[in-house]
Design a protein around this motif. Structure first.
Motif, short mmCIF file in Angstrom:
data_model
loop_
_atom_site.label_atom_id
_atom_site.label_comp_id
_atom_site.label_asym_id
_atom_site.label_seq_id
_atom_site.Cartn_x
_atom_site.Cartn_y
_atom_site.Cartn_z
N UNK A 73 74.23 37.56 50.49
CA UNK A 73 73.02 38.31 50.14
C UNK A 73 71.77 37.52 50.53
N UNK A 74 71.79 36.24 50.27
CA UNK A 74 70.65 35.37 50.59
C UNK A 74 70.37 35.38 52.09
N UNK A 75 71.43 35.30 52.90
CA UNK A 75 71.26 35.26 54.35
C UNK A 75 70.77 36.60 54.89
N UNK A 76 71.40 37.68 54.48
CA UNK A 76 71.12 38.99 55.06
C UNK A 76 69.73 39.51 54.70
N UNK A 123 72.44 39.93 43.34
CA UNK A 123 71.05 40.20 42.98
C UNK A 123 70.24 38.91 42.94
N UNK A 124 70.86 37.83 42.53
CA UNK A 124 70.18 36.53 42.56
C UNK A 124 69.86 36.13 44.00
N UNK A 125 70.81 36.33 44.90
CA UNK A 125 70.60 36.01 46.31
C UNK A 125 69.48 36.82 46.92
N UNK A 126 69.39 38.11 46.55
CA UNK A 126 68.32 38.96 47.05
C UNK A 126 66.95 38.40 46.64
N UNK A 127 66.84 37.96 45.40
CA UNK A 127 65.56 37.42 44.92
C UNK A 127 65.19 36.12 45.59
N UNK A 128 66.16 35.24 45.74
CA UNK A 128 65.85 33.93 46.33
C UNK A 128 65.64 34.02 47.84
N UNK A 129 66.11 35.10 48.47
CA UNK A 129 65.96 35.23 49.92
C UNK A 129 64.51 35.25 50.36
N UNK A 130 63.62 35.75 49.50
CA UNK A 130 62.20 35.84 49.88
C UNK A 130 61.50 34.49 49.82
N UNK A 131 62.10 33.52 49.13
CA UNK A 131 61.38 32.27 48.87
C UNK A 131 61.07 31.50 50.14
N UNK A 132 62.07 31.28 50.99
CA UNK A 132 61.84 30.37 52.11
C UNK A 132 60.87 30.92 53.14
N UNK A 133 61.06 32.16 53.66
CA UNK A 133 60.07 32.67 54.61
C UNK A 133 58.67 32.77 54.01
N UNK A 134 58.59 33.12 52.72
CA UNK A 134 57.28 33.21 52.08
C UNK A 134 56.63 31.85 51.94
N UNK A 135 57.42 30.83 51.61
CA UNK A 135 56.89 29.48 51.47
C UNK A 135 56.37 28.94 52.80
N UNK A 136 57.16 29.13 53.87
CA UNK A 136 56.73 28.66 55.19
C UNK A 136 55.48 29.41 55.63
N UNK A 371 59.65 35.26 61.73
CA UNK A 371 60.41 34.31 62.54
C UNK A 371 61.19 33.36 61.64
N UNK A 372 60.57 32.94 60.53
CA UNK A 372 61.26 32.06 59.58
C UNK A 372 62.45 32.77 58.96
N UNK A 373 62.26 34.03 58.55
CA UNK A 373 63.37 34.78 57.97
C UNK A 373 64.51 34.94 58.95
N UNK A 374 64.19 35.24 60.21
CA UNK A 374 65.21 35.36 61.26
C UNK A 374 65.99 34.05 61.43
N UNK A 375 65.26 32.95 61.51
CA UNK A 375 65.90 31.65 61.69
C UNK A 375 66.80 31.30 60.51
N UNK A 376 66.28 31.54 59.30
CA UNK A 376 67.06 31.22 58.11
C UNK A 376 68.25 32.15 57.95
N UNK A 378 70.23 33.24 60.42
CA UNK A 378 71.33 32.67 61.21
C UNK A 378 71.86 31.39 60.59
N UNK A 379 70.94 30.57 60.07
CA UNK A 379 71.39 29.33 59.45
C UNK A 379 72.26 29.57 58.23
N UNK A 380 71.85 30.50 57.38
CA UNK A 380 72.60 30.72 56.15
C UNK A 380 73.88 31.52 56.36
N UNK A 381 73.90 32.37 57.40
CA UNK A 381 75.17 32.98 57.77
C UNK A 381 76.18 31.91 58.15
#
Length: 440
Positions: A73-76, A123-136, A371-376, A378-381
């Motif tokens: 969920x976090x990756x997708x 559902x936890x993964x869905x919430x945390x997925x926004x953190x990294x691209x938003x932070x960058x 771009x950050x979300x796309x990169x992350x 592939x990394x998390x997959x």
């Protein structure tokens, strides 16, 4: 320079303890702790997994599904998370995401049945997925390009500190209060940080009531201007070799990093005969080396290596060193030599990590969150699939050296990918590029 209410911004605004340093407060005082607490949520599940499995009678397969459901969920949802940050702004998205994942962290002990735990983890993964691209994306808005590597270092430090102190801290909480309270503690802290984020942060430095005019001018003097691009169509991403290359190289990087995050404790105990106490100490040293690599490279990037041609070469060298020392460590019969090689390998991964997110910021510009979300993604997959492949290889042949050698090959592929990444050439919409050429 004007504030959002139309009144002139003067240098008197923002005077106080953090006058001229508000951007560093946001990076080090908020983004770092937020990312650290998120990593604590993950550490809590990893450490509590054996207890949960025993208490509820889950099979190994069921427990594996519970653990990996978060990562899928976090990756997708990395790319959707980046799109939300671009559409609604980092202040709103990260605050709501923090509240979301804090709620489901708190609810984790109440899954009760297999499906309940799976749904909560998704559902936890869905919430945390926004953190990294938003932070960058936040750092791209709040820092001039000449400081972004150091800012990225703080963000990465928050993530990797979880691997250094996460397990001991979670174990202490579980021993003292019970495994359920490890989730309750981090949920409450996460909620407080989400509210602080909403209270302190603004989407743009110029709209912050406590940002001095001097700091705003400092930030905007070296920040990419992309306001003219109203919408960047997906075909501009899909037709860009850089867009695909930066995702592919990060998948290669997390293949190597995934070994340290998932299999290192098992490898040190089962293959090298270390005790649990020895493993707990020695297994944390490579993560300390990674943090050192992140901070060291961040400072060098901003002060010495400011041109992308040199940075690409350093990132490529980091891949080669990470791969080489991983293999050398596997071949060594000496535990001190092994740990030294593993420290150098993961330290080199940290060097590459700094360049990855700086590249996302410069390559994406105003679309750095996408771009950050796309990169992350592939990394998390690869974070989810890579350790599974490693386990299968070791399970089939019982040969850790072969498995680690195959991981090292991904380092060579990562070098190849970096030859196609040119962050000094940001993504542009085709129609904007052609119109610009006509004007010229």
């Amino acid at each position: 320079m004007t504030a959002t209410n139309g009144s002139p911004r003067t240098d008197v605004a923002g005077q106080g303890l953090f006058s001229g340093r508000l951007r560093w407060l946001i990076a080090g005082g908020l983004l770092l702790p937020v990312t650290f607490v998120m990593s604590m949520d993950r550490a809590a599940m990893t450490v509590a997994a054996p207890v949960i499995q025993k208490e509820y009678g889950f099979s190994v397969t069921e427990m594996s599904v519970i653990l990996t459901s978060f990562w899928w969920a976090y990756a997708l949802f990395q790319v959707p998370g980046g799109l939300l940050a671009k559409r609604f702004g980092p202040r709103r998205v990260l605050a709501l995401a923090g509240i979301w994942w804090s709620v489901f962290t708190f609810l984790t002990p109440y899954g009760v049945v297999f499906l309940g735990f799976v749904v909560i983890r998704i559902l936890l993964g869905l919430g945390q997925a926004a953190d990294w691209p938003t932070s960058v994306y936040t750092l791209q808005r709040w820092f001039p390009r000449r400081e972004q590597s150091r800012a990225n270092s703080l963000l990465l430090c928050g993530l990797y500190l979880g691997n250094v102190i996460g397990s001991p801290l979670v174990v202490w909480i579980i021993d003292s209060f019970g495994w359920e309270d490890s989730f309750h503690v981090f949920a409450v802290v996460g909620l407080v940080l989400a509210l602080l984020w909403w209270w302190v942060v603004r989407d743009e430095p110029s709209s912050h009531p406590n940002a001095s005019g001097a700091e705003v001018r400092h930030i905007e003097s070296d920040r990419q201007r992309t306001e003219a691009e109203v919408a960047l169509p997906w075909r501009a991403f899909a037709r860009s070799g850089q867009f695909w290359a930066i995702g592919a190289q990060y998948a290669c990087l997390l293949l190597i990093q995934g070994f340290f995050a998932t299999w290192l404790p098992t490898y040190l105990v089962d293959a090298r005969g270390l005790s649990l106490r020895e493993m707990g100490f020695l297994g944390s040293l490579p993560w300390v080396a990674m943090i050192a690599g992140v901070f060291g490279m961040g400072a060098l990037n901003d002060r010495v290596f400011r041109r992308w041609r040199g940075r690409v070469r350093i990132a490529s060298a980091g891949y080669l060193l990470a791969a080489a020392f991983l293999v050398l460590g596997a071949l060594s019969t000496s535990v001190p030599v092994l740990i030294t090689c593993l420290c150098l390998s993961l330290g080199a991964v940290g060097v590459v990590q700094v360049h990855v997110w700086a590249a996302c910021q410069d390559l994406g510009g105003g679309y750095s969150a996408t771009v950050t979300g796309w990169t992350n993604l592939w990394g998390n997959l690869m974070s989810a699939a890579g350790p599974l492949c490693t386990g299968i290889l070791v399970g089939i042949g019982g040969n850790w050296v072969l498995a680690m050698g195959i991981l090292a090959i991904s380092g060579l592929l990562g070098v190849v990918c970096w030859f196609f990444v040119h962050p000094e050439r940001p993504l542009r919409a085709p129609e904007l590029t052609s119109s610009s050429l006509q004007k010229g």
